[in-house]
Scaffold this active site. Structure first.
Site, PDB file in Angstrom:
ATOM      1  CB  THR A  49      -0.911   0.034   1.243  1.00 42.21           C
ATOM      2  OG1 THR A  49      -0.127   0.412   2.391  1.00 42.21           O
ATOM      3  CG2 THR A  49      -1.553  -1.326   1.512  1.00 42.21           C
ATOM      4  CB  CYS A  50       0.232   4.853  -0.274  1.00 44.45           C
ATOM      5  SG  CYS A  50      -1.110   5.083   0.897  1.00 44.45           S
ATOM      6  CD  GLU A 192      -4.162  18.007  -0.021  1.00 43.87           C
ATOM      7  OE1 GLU A 192      -4.030  16.920   0.552  1.00 43.87           O
ATOM      8  OE2 GLU A 192      -3.204  18.765  -0.307  1.00 43.87           O
ATOM      9  CG  MET A 193      -7.176  21.820   3.933  1.00 44.96           C
ATOM     10  SD  MET A 193      -7.211  20.397   5.053  1.00 44.96           S
ATOM     11  CE  MET A 193      -8.002  21.134   6.466  1.00 44.96           C
TER      12      MET A 193
END
Length: 434
Positions: A49-50, A192-193
């Protein structure tokens, strides 16, 4: 047979290191088949995964198996083992079981309680099952991990509270409005938020999204992503009355919303409540807006307080989860410890029986004046002697298999009597639980 884990995660390695040894999800067959071709690696699963890359395997040789897994990680990705070694962890036996149970239950995640990791492990197991690199041990092990994770989520509230600012905004909105299905969200800003908050609001049932930004094209792009409506920034106050929830995050150096602006907006809404969330620093919304009737304003400090409180709650729930995991480790370890008891007992009895029969046949063939029932009596006598001799070790082995560690006894018997035992044939893949 032993379960071993070798890997690294966000806790031990930077993203620069993690990305060097990540496995492409669409290309799992090759590395999985290479893993089980390694000497003494009987079964293998790759979780990538990341935030983590981990190899789960079953092997007889713990130290050798873990060393081979580390070498495989480096060789497969062309990274010197010396570069990886400081970032790698390895576990075996109960420690390996505990680690995987904790990972599946999201106790080892960057955000404790997040649900994604369980799905990622199920996907990893699905590849191993498809390419038949998992067998009786890892099949049982990972299905146990899935059931442990399910039990943790059912019996604790580890995932029930917001631990991100954007989701805390949703939690507060639900406290004010209850159902969000008839509520419209206005995003002031397109960063982004705002994007993350929009996802959370829509995932929690909000009716729709409007987006405004000083750069209209950015507002358009974000609105399109959520099938919402873009608003020109100069039209903000003409459209604001249509929003029930307003989330603002711009780079302004002064207030862009003041009480006098909202007085008119709330009148146009016929005094229906409005919820404002100001996550900008410096703030976008004058704190005095909170004094307007039927207006609720929360800023970053308010949201951080919610997050801090919820993190404390999750920490308490995590303690309960750890207790569940310890209980489940004990149950699973009993199973894996007893897995080789029966084959060892069978092999031991077979060894003694072969010796008994060989010696009995030599005696009978050399005994010329044997009474008519002599062969039958000698058969019974030698069988009774063997049974008497084998009863204590087999009883001890069965007893330890039901409630303790058996590897010492099993290994001792195999070595002392040169026993060759085989595990049951792999049972193939098991259906994944939902």
């Amino acid at each position: 047979m032993n379960i071993v884990v070798v890997g690294l995660s966000h806790k031990t390695a930077s993203v620069e290191i993690r990305e060097k040894i990540a496995f492409a999800p669409t290309q799992m067959e090759k590395p999985l088949r290479m893993l089980i071709a390694i000497d003494d690696i009987a079964e293998a699963v790759i979780v990538s995964t990341c935030n983590r890359v981990e190899l789960y395997a079953s092997t007889r040789d713990v130290a050798g198996g873990m060393a081979r897994l580390k070498r495989f990680l480096g060789d497969y990705h062309g990274v010197p083992v010396e570069v990886l070694e400081p970032h790698l962890y390895s576990h075996h036996g109960e420690a390996a079981i505990r680690h995987v149970f904790r990972v599946a239950a999201s106790l080892d995640s960057m955000v404790v309680g997040e649900p994604q990791i369980l799905g990622q492990i199920k996907t990893a197991y699905g590849y191993a099952a498809e390419f038949r690199t998992s067998g009786i041990i890892l099949n049982r092990f990972l299905h146990k991990a899935f059931s442990v994770a399910k039990r943790v989520r059912t019996e604790t509230k580890i995932a029930s509270s917001a631990v991100s600012v954007s989701f805390a905004a949703v939690e507060l909105a639900r406290k004010i409005f209850g159902d969000l299905s008839d509520k419209t969200v206005m995003l002031i800003g397109a960063g982004e938020m705002c994007e993350l908050a929009a996802k959370h609001f829509l995932n929690n049932g909000a009716r729709g999204v409007m987006v405004t930004n000083r750069t209209y094209e950015r507002a358009e792009r974000l609105a399109e992503e959520f099938e919402g409506k873009a608003i020109h920034f100069e039209d903000l106050f003409d459209q604001l009355h249509k929003a029930d929830i307003v989330l603002s995050s711009t780079g302004a150096t002064h207030y862009i919303i003041r009480p006098k602006d909202i007085d008119e907006v709330i009148r146009r809404r016929k005094m229906k409540p409005m919820f404002f969330i100001d996550i900008a620093v410096p703030r976008d919304i004058d704190p005095k807006v909170n004094d307007v009737e039927n207006v609720y304003l929360y800023d970053m400090d308010d949201l951080q307080n919610v997050v801090a409180s919820n993190l404390q709650q999750r920490a308490e729930e995590a303690k309960k989860a750890e207790g569940i995991i310890e209980e489940e480790i004990g149950q699973f370890y009993k199973w894996i410890s007893s897995l080789e008891v029966t084959p060892t007992i069978v092999a031991l009895r077979s060894k003694f029986e072969d010796v008994r029969r060989a010696e009995l046949e030599k005696t009978l063939s050399a005994w010329k004046d044997l009474p008519p029932d002599g062969a039958k009596r000698l058969e019974a006598l030698t069988a009774a002697i063997v049974n008497k001799l084998l009863h204590p070790p087999t009883a001890t082995l069965k007893r330890t298999g039901q409630g303790g560690r058996t590897d010492l006894y099993v290994d001792a018997l195999r070595t002392l009597f040169d026993l060759q035992t085989e595990l049951p044939e792999p049972e193939g893949s098991l259906e994944l639980e939902e």
